[in-house]
Design an enzyme around this catalytic site. Structure first.
Site, mmCIF file in Angstrom:
data_model
loop_
_atom_site.group_PDB
_atom_site.id
_atom_site.type_symbol
_atom_site.label_atom_id
_atom_site.label_comp_id
_atom_site.label_asym_id
_atom_site.label_seq_id
_atom_site.Cartn_x
_atom_site.Cartn_y
_atom_site.Cartn_z
ATOM 1 N N GLU A 82 0.916 -1.209 0.071
ATOM 2 C CA GLU A 82 -0.018 0.087 -0.068
ATOM 3 C C GLU A 82 0.820 1.189 0.124
ATOM 4 O OE1 GLU A 82 -3.909 -1.716 2.211
ATOM 5 O OE2 GLU A 82 -2.542 -0.378 3.265
ATOM 6 N N CYS A 104 6.985 -6.360 7.390
ATOM 7 C CA CYS A 104 7.765 -6.011 8.307
ATOM 8 C C CYS A 104 8.219 -6.905 9.593
ATOM 9 C CB CYS A 104 7.444 -4.583 8.884
ATOM 10 S SG CYS A 104 9.058 -3.906 9.616
ATOM 11 N N CYS A 111 1.943 -0.105 14.955
ATOM 12 C CA CYS A 111 1.942 -0.417 13.456
ATOM 13 C C CYS A 111 1.507 -1.582 12.744
ATOM 14 C CB CYS A 111 3.607 -0.190 12.819
ATOM 15 S SG CYS A 111 3.776 -0.304 11.168
ATOM 16 N N GLY A 214 8.948 6.061 19.767
ATOM 17 C CA GLY A 214 7.925 5.285 20.557
ATOM 18 C C GLY A 214 8.011 5.448 21.872
ATOM 19 N N CYS A 353 -1.062 7.315 9.749
ATOM 20 C CA CYS A 353 0.251 6.504 10.010
ATOM 21 C C CYS A 353 0.061 5.447 10.804
ATOM 22 C CB CYS A 353 1.009 7.698 10.934
ATOM 23 S SG CYS A 353 2.779 7.507 11.197
#
Length: 393
Positions: A82, A104, A111, A214, A353
């Site tokens: 995407e 990932c 995420c 983070g 995001c």
């Protein structure tokens, strides 16, 4: 492929190579008949060197809330990635947020891509083709001189885990006869791979760097971002400082705010102290970008608890309220550290995001690599040329 590479591979004049690369990027193919600006022999040589390859647009979803558009592209092996078209402040200018991997391996808690696991790296041409196809859609749907002004490597995947192909893609994207995007308008965002950060500084120093934090408190950061176990923040920031000095660009620090996990006044004070220390050591102040958490996974799907336990209680509601966000920023401001709140549009179409994720062909087959069952687990135009396809890369 760059014009110099095409000229060398095909034995053609560099001027012809530049014009052929321009044709491939503009048209998505090489014309059957040579235009007046390109010699027929040069075009034939380029055509015989390799085929034009592209991606298939399988889904286009425009947000009803703002001018964000999400695209899903199918790769030749059946996997899907995407990308997002992001509007910039200046009318008619957009940024393309692109993917660098199918999935990932880093499993960051906030995420969605990290929940997929890693299937494979993208090739450089597959990265560049995302930008070319977004630009083509922009021409068709907006027109009026609208253009892709910048590229953001913050889609699916960790870009610096695929540094060879990402750097090659950057070179093609910035090539005047290809996509002609100024390197200063290209940003690579990383969870923190020091060797890759140093490669950017050495090989494409004009590119800007973004770092996902983070948390700046080791225990919390390791829970939210398992990569901290392999590369602690101190090690990462040393490389970020080297990049800042080499590039002259202030690094962007992205801080995803999660209620009751990393949004306390103490967290803000620690972040402010780290930013001030970085500026004192490296002579460049980081730009802090605060990102309120965007929903991923199923509704009510919990994130890791602040203490790392399996009973995650309050973390089932990770959304930061506006009053807490204001208080967090006030602590930063009182310490002399500025910040912005990033607007993550496109949430209604899964384009905000942290939300990009697609099931991949490999992950759905036995043997496909999947993410750990819960966050917090340990995580370790195409081209023109003989060895790659003829369009970007």
């Amino acid at each position: 492929m760059l014009p110099e590479e095409l000229a060398g591979a095909c034995g053609i004049d560099l001027t012809d190579a530049r014009r052929i690369v321009s044709l491939a990027h503009r048209l998505g193919e090489l014309p059957a008949r040579a235009p007046a600006t390109v010699r027929r022999a040069a075009l034939d040589a380029a055509r015989s060197a390799g085929e034009i390859r592209t991606l298939a647009l399988v889904e286009r979803r425009a947000s009803a809330e703002d001018p964000f558009v999400k695209y899903a592209f199918r790769l030749e092996d059946g996997a899907t990635v995407e990308s997002v078209r992001i509007p910039l402040e200046r009318p008619g200018r957009y940024s393309a947020c692109v993917s660098s991997q199918v999935g990932c391996a880093l499993a960051c808690a906030f995420c969605a891509t990290g929940r997929m696991g890693l299937t494979r790296n993208l090739e450089a041409w597959e990265i560049v083709e995302q930008v070319r196809l977004i630009r083509r859609d922009l021409d068709a749907t907006v027109g009026g001189g609208a253009r892709v002004h910048g590229v953001l490597f913050q889609g699916m995947g960790e870009p610096l885990a695929n540094a060879d192909r990402v750097i090659q893609a950057i070179r093609v994207l910035s090539e005047p006869s290809a996509q002609a995007i100024d390197m200063r308008n290209i940003t690579v965002c990383t969870a923190g791979l020091p060797s890759g950060i140093r490669r950017l500084a050495a090989e494409v120093p004009a590119v800007r760097l973004g770092l996902s934090l983070g948390s700046v408190r080791p225990g919390k950061r390791r829970l939210l971002m398992p990569i901290d176990g392999a590369h602690p923040l101190e090690e990462v920031l040393a490389a970020v400082g080297e990049h800042a000095r080499a590039s002259g660009h202030a690094p962007m620090w992205a801080y995803t705010l999660l209620a009751d996990q990393n949004d306390t006044d103490e967290d803000a004070a620690c972040l402010a102290a780290l930013a001030r220390g970085f500026a004192a050591q490296h002579g460049i102040s980081p730009r802090l970008s605060l990102i309120p958490y965007n929903a991923i996974g199923a509704p009510g799907d919990p994130l890791p608890s602040p203490d790392g336990g399996d009973e995650r209680g309050a973390s089932a509601d990770p959304f930061v309220r506006s009053a807490r966000l204001d208080a967090f920023r006030a602590v930063l401001s009182a310490a002399g550290v500025g910040s912005i709140v990033r607007y993550s549009g496109g949430g209604d179409v899964g384009a905000a995001c942290g939300q990009l994720a697609r099931p991949s062909a490999e992950a759905q087959r036995p043997g496909g690599r999947r993410a750990p069952p819960r966050p917090g687990a340990t995580a370790g135009a195409a081209d023109v040329g003989p060895s790659a396809p003829p369009r970007p890369a």
